[in-house]
Design a protein around this motif. Structure first.
Motif, PDB file in Angstrom:
ATOM      1  N   SER A  81       4.555   5.081  -3.271  1.00 32.38           N
ATOM      2  CA  SER A  81       3.782   5.137  -3.115  1.00 32.38           C
ATOM      3  C   SER A  81       2.806   3.522  -3.453  1.00 32.38           C
ATOM      4  O   SER A  81       2.130   3.330  -3.000  1.00 32.38           O
ATOM      5  CB  SER A  81       3.375   6.129  -4.487  1.00 32.38           C
ATOM      6  N   SER A  82       4.288   2.917  -3.608  1.00 36.83           N
ATOM      7  CA  SER A  82       3.540   1.367  -3.557  1.00 36.83           C
ATOM      8  C   SER A  82       3.743   0.523  -2.891  1.00 36.83           C
ATOM      9  O   SER A  82       3.004   0.255  -2.387  1.00 36.83           O
ATOM     10  CB  SER A  82       4.738   0.377  -5.205  1.00 36.83           C
ATOM     11  N   ILE A  83       4.357   0.722  -2.285  1.00 38.41           N
ATOM     12  CA  ILE A  83       4.791   0.785  -0.309  1.00 38.41           C
ATOM     13  C   ILE A  83       3.701   1.336   0.882  1.00 38.41           C
ATOM     14  O   ILE A  83       2.482  -0.111   0.539  1.00 38.41           O
ATOM     15  CB  ILE A  83       5.823   1.521   0.592  1.00 38.41           C
ATOM     16  N   LYS A  84       3.276   2.311   0.292  1.00 36.20           N
ATOM     17  CA  LYS A  84       1.727   2.622   1.208  1.00 36.20           C
ATOM     18  C   LYS A  84      -0.062   2.199   0.035  1.00 36.20           C
ATOM     19  O   LYS A  84       0.515   1.913   1.084  1.00 36.20           O
ATOM     20  CB  LYS A  84       2.215   4.224   0.643  1.00 36.20           C
ATOM     21  N   LEU A  85       0.959   1.676  -0.749  1.00 33.09           N
ATOM     22  CA  LEU A  85      -0.861   1.470  -1.065  1.00 33.09           C
ATOM     23  C   LEU A  85      -0.507  -0.570  -0.719  1.00 33.09           C
ATOM     24  O   LEU A  85      -1.508  -0.617  -0.507  1.00 33.09           O
ATOM     25  CB  LEU A  85      -0.629   1.208  -2.914  1.00 33.09           C
ATOM     26  N   GLY A  86       1.000  -0.454  -0.580  1.00 35.23           N
ATOM     27  CA  GLY A  86       0.272  -1.845  -0.179  1.00 35.23           C
ATOM     28  C   GLY A  86       0.090  -2.077   1.379  1.00 35.23           C
ATOM     29  O   GLY A  86      -0.546  -3.357   1.998  1.00 35.23           O
ATOM     30  N   LEU A  87       0.879  -1.390   2.364  1.00 35.42           N
ATOM     31  CA  LEU A  87       0.454  -0.815   3.546  1.00 35.42           C
ATOM     32  C   LEU A  87      -0.955  -0.988   3.949  1.00 35.42           C
ATOM     33  O   LEU A  87      -1.564  -1.030   5.149  1.00 35.42           O
ATOM     34  CB  LEU A  87       1.345   0.332   4.028  1.00 35.42           C
ATOM     35  N   LYS A  88      -1.687  -0.168   3.082  1.00 35.70           N
ATOM     36  CA  LYS A  88      -2.954   0.376   2.736  1.00 35.70           C
ATOM     37  C   LYS A  88      -3.955  -1.169   2.933  1.00 35.70           C
ATOM     38  O   LYS A  88      -5.431  -1.312   3.317  1.00 35.70           O
ATOM     39  CB  LYS A  88      -3.123   0.845   2.648  1.00 35.70           C
ATOM     40  N   ASN A  89      -3.587  -2.132   2.705  1.00 34.56           N
ATOM     41  CA  ASN A  89      -4.066  -3.206   1.811  1.00 34.56           C
ATOM     42  C   ASN A  89      -3.767  -4.902   2.440  1.00 34.56           C
ATOM     43  O   ASN A  89      -4.821  -5.279   2.510  1.00 34.56           O
ATOM     44  CB  ASN A  89      -4.544  -2.806   0.451  1.00 34.56           C
ATOM     45  N   MET A  90      -3.406  -4.297   3.892  1.00 33.34           N
ATOM     46  CA  MET A  90      -2.783  -5.778   4.747  1.00 33.34           C
ATOM     47  C   MET A  90      -4.083  -5.975   5.198  1.00 33.34           C
ATOM     48  O   MET A  90      -4.821  -5.284   6.030  1.00 33.34           O
ATOM     49  CB  MET A  90      -1.785  -5.351   5.676  1.00 33.34           C
TER      50      MET A  90
END
Length: 189
Positions: A81-90
């Protein structure tokens, strides 16, 4: 453009009652070491994904104006879930992203730069650091793998995706890529 996604949302369950990222380590805090070294590297954008004890971490590190803080409300669902949040905000211009762990304070700026330099030469494959025959972290991914990484779930990181694709190895002379802090005794090693 290279984005660093630093994962700092976990509960530090094996560490005891305190947050390992806020533990003193070599005259600083564990997470300070990681942030300082990543910020000095060749990355263009730094995203810090928090979760557990979000307010403590943000208050401690708010002096870093060149970091974008992301609060993962779903941190209980695991690392994915943390990886996905980072990916969405790049940043939209990101061509590659490095997934870094906040609890790996020994990795030097030089090692981060070696990984980034190798990635910039090949661009289409993940770059994975190795110390002798052992695989370590962080890994730098091409933007084309974002879609696959958005499908991971639970407390798994990106290793599942790495197993499904070709990647390039980079051999580093430091075993820092294998060392993370899980228990209090790790602070002494």
């Amino acid at each position: 453009m290279i984005t660093a996604i630093i994962l700092a949302a976990g509960k530090s369950k094996r560490f005891g009652k305190s947050n390992k990222l806020l533990a003193p380590y070599k005259r600083n805090l564990v997470l300070n070491h990681t942030l300082n070294k990543v910020l000095k590297s060749k990355v263009d954008e730094v995203l810090l994904v928090t979760g557990y004890q979000n307010n403590k971490i943000q208050n401690q590190f708010k002096k870093y104006s060149n970091i974008k803080f992301l609060f993962n409300k779903k941190f209980n669902k695991g690392m994915s879930s943390s990886i996905k949040l980072g990916l969405k905000n790049m940043n939209k211009k990101t061509k590659g992203f490095m997934i870094c762990l906040g609890d790996m304070p020994k990795i030097s700026t030089r090692v981060y730069d070696q990984i980034i330099s190798k990635f910039k030469k090949i661009k289409n494959y993940p770059v994975v650091p190795f110390y002798h025959s052992k695989q370590g972290n962080p890994v730098c991914f091409p933007i084309k793998l974002k879609i696959k990484l958005m499908k991971i779930n639970g407390d798994q990181g990106a290793k599942k995706v790495l197993k499904q694709c070709r990647f390039k190895k980079i051999f580093v002379k430091s075993k820092s890529i294998l060392f993370d802090i899980d228990h209090k005794h790790d602070l002494k090693n």
